[in-house]
Design a protein around this motif. Structure first.
Motif, short mmCIF file in Angstrom:
data_model
loop_
_atom_site.label_atom_id
_atom_site.label_comp_id
_atom_site.label_asym_id
_atom_site.label_seq_id
_atom_site.Cartn_x
_atom_site.Cartn_y
_atom_site.Cartn_z
N SER A 270 12.59 4.34 25.90
CA SER A 270 11.91 3.08 25.63
C SER A 270 12.62 2.24 24.59
O SER A 270 12.53 1.00 24.64
N THR A 271 13.32 2.88 23.64
CA THR A 271 13.76 2.16 22.45
C THR A 271 15.17 2.60 22.05
O THR A 271 15.46 3.79 22.02
N LEU A 272 16.00 1.61 21.74
CA LEU A 272 17.30 1.87 21.16
C LEU A 272 17.23 1.53 19.67
O LEU A 272 16.79 0.43 19.30
N LEU A 273 17.65 2.46 18.84
CA LEU A 273 17.54 2.32 17.40
C LEU A 273 18.92 2.42 16.76
O LEU A 273 19.79 3.13 17.26
N VAL A 274 19.10 1.71 15.65
CA VAL A 274 20.35 1.83 14.92
C VAL A 274 20.05 2.15 13.46
O VAL A 274 19.06 1.69 12.90
N PRO A 275 20.91 2.94 12.82
CA PRO A 275 20.72 3.28 11.41
C PRO A 275 21.21 2.16 10.51
O PRO A 275 21.89 1.23 10.95
N ASP A 276 20.87 2.26 9.24
CA ASP A 276 21.25 1.26 8.24
C ASP A 276 22.23 1.90 7.27
O ASP A 276 21.87 2.31 6.17
N VAL B 29 18.69 7.01 18.71
CA VAL B 29 19.49 6.43 17.63
C VAL B 29 20.93 6.36 18.11
O VAL B 29 21.56 7.39 18.39
N ALA B 30 21.45 5.14 18.22
CA ALA B 30 22.76 4.93 18.82
C ALA B 30 23.66 4.13 17.88
O ALA B 30 23.83 2.91 18.05
N TYR C 155 5.78 9.93 19.75
CA TYR C 155 7.02 9.17 19.84
C TYR C 155 8.13 10.05 19.28
O TYR C 155 8.08 10.47 18.12
N PHE C 156 9.12 10.36 20.11
CA PHE C 156 10.19 11.27 19.73
C PHE C 156 11.53 10.54 19.78
O PHE C 156 11.82 9.82 20.74
N ILE C 157 12.35 10.76 18.75
CA ILE C 157 13.61 10.06 18.61
C ILE C 157 14.74 11.08 18.54
O ILE C 157 14.68 12.04 17.76
N PHE C 158 15.77 10.87 19.36
CA PHE C 158 16.91 11.77 19.43
C PHE C 158 18.20 11.01 19.18
O PHE C 158 18.23 9.78 19.19
N GLY C 159 19.28 11.74 19.01
CA GLY C 159 20.60 11.13 18.91
C GLY C 159 21.14 10.77 20.28
O GLY C 159 20.81 11.40 21.29
N ALA C 160 22.00 9.76 20.30
CA ALA C 160 22.55 9.30 21.57
C ALA C 160 23.36 10.37 22.28
O ALA C 160 23.47 10.37 23.52
N ALA D 94 22.93 15.24 15.31
CA ALA D 94 23.20 13.83 15.57
C ALA D 94 23.77 13.16 14.34
O ALA D 94 23.23 13.30 13.24
N PRO D 95 24.86 12.39 14.49
CA PRO D 95 25.39 11.65 13.34
C PRO D 95 24.40 10.59 12.88
O PRO D 95 23.68 9.99 13.68
N HIS D 96 24.33 10.38 11.58
CA HIS D 96 23.46 9.40 10.94
C HIS D 96 21.98 9.77 11.02
O HIS D 96 21.13 8.97 10.64
#
Length: 266
Positions: free
Chosen positions: A33-39, A10-11, A245-250, A201-203
């Motif tokens: 694998s994936t760049l994600l952004v918050p809403d 999450v960037a 699938y694991f998601i971390f902060g940038a 991680a922010p957001h």
């Protein structure tokens, strides 16, 4: 058979645009694998332009983590998601959920009406249904749903390609119970981990999140900051609960890169 590991970041855009683009390239170089952004409206540019930019400058998959339905009418959200699938050559993943705690205050501050919980789920169904119609037979935009309650989990089992749970300090045993509902399905289970070591991680979690309390609760929203220990724990979470699938902060992308290099695709 367990699904192969993959890792997302999450960037949010918290710097100038050029620095953010460089960070996206670095995330790709590190093997994520994936760049994600918050809403989070008005705290950064809208997700669509950010993700199209990241996809144009890297070979990463890109996605929303996650669209907050109280802010987003169904048809226009589906149209934006389908458009991103087209513009990224199929590398877009639509993450969607009913909204974070306290979102009703954000809506009021922006002059928007609150959306009742049952209507939020209806809006998710309408969004995904419209997206499937826009995609047609030639495309399939993957849908990731962030859920927790019983009705939301049932909807995710019906509609989603990927499911994540909107977790806080729930203990491991409780999360394992939630995950078991999806063991007989083809759904990919994702786990967002906003806390690594003592860094939040922010957001991805409230700023007052207490890492020590999460560790004491045996919560799955925290990992050790040692890559070897993190890798061991991640493998345990797949073996015992099915998370792949694991998601971390940038902010921890560099720190966890050795673990990603070891596990990605396995």
């Amino acid at each position: 058979m367990p699904k192969p590991f993959r890792f997302g970041v999450v960037a949010p855009l918290t710097t100038d645009v050029a620095t953010w683009r460089d960070r996206a390239r670095r995330i790709a170089d590190l093997g994520y694998s994936t760049l994600l952004v918050p809403d989070f409206p008005q705290t950064q540019p809208a997700p669509g332009p950010m993700l199209a930019t990241a996809a144009a400058h890297t070979d990463l998959r890109v996605g929303t983590w996650v669209y907050a339905t109280p802010f987003r009418p169904a048809w226009t959200t589906a149209w934006e998601a389908h458009s991103l699938t087209l513009m990224t050559d199929g590398r877009f993943e639509m993450g969607i959920g009913t909204g974070r705690p306290g979102i009703e205050h954000e809506l009021r501050d922006k002059g928007q009406p609150d959306v009742p919980p049952n209507e939020r789920l209806t809006r998710i169904r309408e969004t995904v249904t419209t997206l499937r119609e826009l995609d047609g037979l030639d495309r399939h935009t993957p849908v990731a749903m962030a859920v927790l309650g019983r009705r939301a989990r049932a909807l995710a089992a019906e509609l989603a390609d990927t499911v994540t749970f909107a977790l806080g300090d729930q203990p491991r045993t409780e999360v394992a119970h939630l995950a078991r509902e999806f063991h007989s399905t083809a759904v990919e289970l994702a786990l967002a981990v906003p806390v690594v070591g003592d860094t939040v991680a922010p957001h991805m979690a409230p700023p007052d999140t207490d890492p020590t309390a999460l560790r004491a609760a045996d919560a799955l929203t925290v990992l050790p900051d040692d890559p070897a220990a993190a890798a061991e724990e991640i493998q345990r979470r797949r073996d015992e609960m099915g998370f792949s699938y694991f998601i971390f902060g940038a902010h921890v992308a560099e720190e966890l890169a050795p673990m990603v290099a070891e596990l990605a695709g396995r």
